[in-house]
Design a protein around this motif. Sequence first.
Motif, PDB file in Angstrom:
ATOM      1  N   SER A   1       0.844  -1.199   0.000  1.00  0.00           N
ATOM      2  CA  SER A   1       0.000   0.000   0.000  1.00  0.00           C
ATOM      3  C   SER A   1       0.878   1.248   0.000  1.00  0.00           C
ATOM      4  CB  SER A   1      -0.902  -0.004   1.243  1.00  0.00           C
ATOM      5  OG  SER A   1      -0.114   0.026   2.427  1.00  0.00           O
ATOM      6  N   ASN A   2       0.249   2.375  -0.377  1.00  0.00           N
ATOM      7  CA  ASN A   2       0.953   3.660  -0.282  1.00  0.00           C
ATOM      8  C   ASN A   2       0.789   4.157   1.152  1.00  0.00           C
ATOM      9  OD1 ASN A   2       1.888   6.232  -0.308  1.00  0.00           O
ATOM     10  ND2 ASN A   2       0.775   6.873  -2.132  1.00  0.00           N
ATOM     11  N   ILE A   3       1.839   3.936   1.963  1.00  0.00           N
ATOM     12  CA  ILE A   3       1.737   4.234   3.398  1.00  0.00           C
ATOM     13  C   ILE A   3       1.493   5.729   3.651  1.00  0.00           C
ATOM     14  CG2 ILE A   3       3.009   2.194   4.186  1.00  0.00           C
ATOM     15  CD1 ILE A   3       5.524   3.881   4.423  1.00  0.00           C
ATOM     16  N   PHE A   4       1.800   6.569   2.670  1.00  0.00           N
ATOM     17  CA  PHE A   4       1.624   8.021   2.855  1.00  0.00           C
ATOM     18  C   PHE A   4       0.196   8.486   2.571  1.00  0.00           C
ATOM     19  CE2 PHE A   4       6.058   7.177   1.968  1.00  0.00           C
ATOM     20  CZ  PHE A   4       6.602   7.657   3.153  1.00  0.00           C
ATOM     21  N   ARG A   5      -0.628   7.605   2.005  1.00  0.00           N
ATOM     22  CA  ARG A   5      -2.058   7.907   1.825  1.00  0.00           C
ATOM     23  C   ARG A   5      -2.870   7.361   2.983  1.00  0.00           C
ATOM     24  NH1 ARG A   5      -4.454   6.806  -4.078  1.00  0.00           N
ATOM     25  NH2 ARG A   5      -6.257   7.672  -3.002  1.00  0.00           N
ATOM     26  N   ARG A   6      -2.216   6.782   3.961  1.00  0.00           N
ATOM     27  CA  ARG A   6      -2.921   6.103   5.054  1.00  0.00           C
ATOM     28  C   ARG A   6      -2.741   6.880   6.362  1.00  0.00           C
ATOM     29  NH1 ARG A   6      -1.743  -0.120   4.863  1.00  0.00           N
ATOM     30  NH2 ARG A   6      -3.654  -0.073   6.114  1.00  0.00           N
ATOM     31  N   GLU A   7      -3.003   6.220   7.483  1.00  0.00           N
ATOM     32  CA  GLU A   7      -2.953   6.888   8.788  1.00  0.00           C
ATOM     33  C   GLU A   7      -1.565   7.504   9.033  1.00  0.00           C
ATOM     34  OE1 GLU A   7      -3.571   3.665   8.203  1.00  0.00           O
ATOM     35  OE2 GLU A   7      -5.145   2.866   9.511  1.00  0.00           O
ATOM     36  N   ALA A   8      -1.556   8.587   9.814  1.00  0.00           N
ATOM     37  CA  ALA A   8      -0.293   9.304  10.073  1.00  0.00           C
ATOM     38  C   ALA A   8       0.753   8.395  10.712  1.00  0.00           C
ATOM     39  CB  ALA A   8      -0.566  10.516  10.966  1.00  0.00           C
ATOM     40  N   PHE A   9       0.321   7.412  11.542  1.00  0.00           N
ATOM     41  CA  PHE A   9       1.324   6.565  12.216  1.00  0.00           C
ATOM     42  C   PHE A   9       2.076   5.676  11.233  1.00  0.00           C
ATOM     43  CE2 PHE A   9      -0.882   2.519  12.038  1.00  0.00           C
ATOM     44  CZ  PHE A   9      -2.255   2.828  12.134  1.00  0.00           C
ATOM     45  N   ARG A  10       1.565   5.551   9.994  1.00  0.00           N
ATOM     46  CA  ARG A  10       2.302   4.756   8.984  1.00  0.00           C
ATOM     47  C   ARG A  10       3.269   5.620   8.172  1.00  0.00           C
ATOM     48  NH1 ARG A  10      -0.605  -0.194   9.028  1.00  0.00           N
ATOM     49  NH2 ARG A  10      -2.787   0.149   9.501  1.00  0.00           N
ATOM     50  N   HIS A  11       3.280   6.923   8.415  1.00  0.00           N
ATOM     51  CA  HIS A  11       4.112   7.808   7.588  1.00  0.00           C
ATOM     52  C   HIS A  11       5.579   7.761   7.982  1.00  0.00           C
ATOM     53  CE1 HIS A  11       0.358  10.436   6.537  1.00  0.00           C
ATOM     54  NE2 HIS A  11       0.219   9.161   6.225  1.00  0.00           N
ATOM     55  N   HIS A  12       5.858   7.337   9.211  1.00  0.00           N
ATOM     56  CA  HIS A  12       7.270   7.219   9.609  1.00  0.00           C
ATOM     57  C   HIS A  12       7.725   5.773   9.486  1.00  0.00           C
ATOM     58  CE1 HIS A  12      10.692   6.434  12.298  1.00  0.00           C
ATOM     59  NE2 HIS A  12      11.108   7.548  11.726  1.00  0.00           N
ATOM     60  N   SER A  13       8.911   5.607   8.876  1.00  0.00           N
ATOM     61  CA  SER A  13       9.493   4.272   8.733  1.00  0.00           C
ATOM     62  C   SER A  13      10.925   4.284   9.247  1.00  0.00           C
ATOM     63  CB  SER A  13       9.491   3.867   7.257  1.00  0.00           C
ATOM     64  OG  SER A  13      10.373   2.774   7.053  1.00  0.00           O
ATOM     65  N   TYR A  14      11.212   3.421  10.246  1.00  0.00           N
ATOM     66  CA  TYR A  14      12.609   3.256  10.678  1.00  0.00           C
ATOM     67  C   TYR A  14      13.438   2.637   9.564  1.00  0.00           C
ATOM     68  CZ  TYR A  14      11.460   4.435  15.489  1.00  0.00           C
ATOM     69  OH  TYR A  14      11.075   5.109  16.616  1.00  0.00           O
ATOM     70  N   VAL A  15      12.821   1.733   8.795  1.00  0.00           N
ATOM     71  CA  VAL A  15      13.557   1.056   7.707  1.00  0.00           C
ATOM     72  C   VAL A  15      14.042   2.069   6.667  1.00  0.00           C
ATOM     73  CG1 VAL A  15      13.374  -0.682   5.870  1.00  0.00           C
ATOM     74  CG2 VAL A  15      12.248  -1.079   8.078  1.00  0.00           C
ATOM     75  N   SER A  16      13.207   3.080   6.378  1.00  0.00           N
ATOM     76  CA  SER A  16      13.577   4.079   5.348  1.00  0.00           C
ATOM     77  C   SER A  16      14.848   4.823   5.696  1.00  0.00           C
ATOM     78  CB  SER A  16      12.460   5.108   5.178  1.00  0.00           C
ATOM     79  OG  SER A  16      11.306   4.517   4.678  1.00  0.00           O
ATOM     80  N   THR A  17      15.165   4.914   6.997  1.00  0.00           N
ATOM     81  CA  THR A  17      16.341   5.683   7.394  1.00  0.00           C
ATOM     82  C   THR A  17      17.633   4.986   6.978  1.00  0.00           C
ATOM     83  OG1 THR A  17      16.511   4.730   9.623  1.00  0.00           O
ATOM     84  CG2 THR A  17      15.091   6.668   9.368  1.00  0.00           C
ATOM     85  N   ILE A  18      17.523   3.705   6.599  1.00  0.00           N
ATOM     86  CA  ILE A  18      18.730   2.973   6.174  1.00  0.00           C
ATOM     87  C   ILE A  18      18.592   2.405   4.765  1.00  0.00           C
ATOM     88  CG2 ILE A  18      18.169   0.648   7.063  1.00  0.00           C
ATOM     89  CD1 ILE A  18      21.165   0.969   8.267  1.00  0.00           C
ATOM     90  N   ALA A  19      17.361   2.379   4.228  1.00  0.00           N
ATOM     91  CA  ALA A  19      17.133   1.775   2.903  1.00  0.00           C
ATOM     92  C   ALA A  19      17.774   2.628   1.801  1.00  0.00           C
ATOM     93  CB  ALA A  19      15.635   1.644   2.649  1.00  0.00           C
ATOM     94  N   ARG A  20      18.222   1.924   0.734  1.00  0.00           N
ATOM     95  CA  ARG A  20      18.723   2.651  -0.439  1.00  0.00           C
ATOM     96  C   ARG A  20      17.566   3.275  -1.204  1.00  0.00           C
ATOM     97  NH1 ARG A  20      23.973   0.893  -1.919  1.00  0.00           N
ATOM     98  NH2 ARG A  20      23.779   2.303  -3.672  1.00  0.00           N
TER      99      ARG A  20
END
Length: 152
Positions: free
Chosen positions: A105-124
Amino acid sequence: MAIQPSVLILNGPNLNLLGTREPHVYGRETLDDVEGLCQDEAARLGLDIDFRQSNHEGELVTWIQEARGEHDAIILNAGAYTHTSIAILDALAAVDLPVVEVHLSNIFRREAFRHHSYVSTIARGVICGFGSHGYGLALQAVARLIEASGRP
Ligand code: CA2
């Protein structure tokens, strides 16, 4: 014959339920369907894959730790742990392999608590919102990253 690069594809909690509920959010395909799609795309790209799912944070952490020396990249849909797990983030940092983050899913079109990702801080890079097709896109991305790294 040269050994093909290997990609670990990890799926987090509740993704085993794919295709059984919430098809309007996650689509109608099952996780087995997604694995089949990944097998086809990996064969086309000349990659080996190891496709797994766990509902347990510690098991995901262990599998990430064990990827060192076994795999050339990680594709990760950490499910809800995406938004909560510093343990998974620390394991990804320790293993020092390229990581591509995927969400159906597009996590940014969903609830605010899904907008932050710890994984994104290290993902390429991050692919979200394209359903199961996103896994194929992620495999294309890791194929390029592995090639660019100069792996024989
Ligand atoms: O969109 C994604 O791929 C998610 O990683 C899926 C997670 C969610 O917590 C993330 O915010 C975004 C949830 C996976 C649950 O999967 C289900 C599938 C079918 C029925 C129920 C749950």
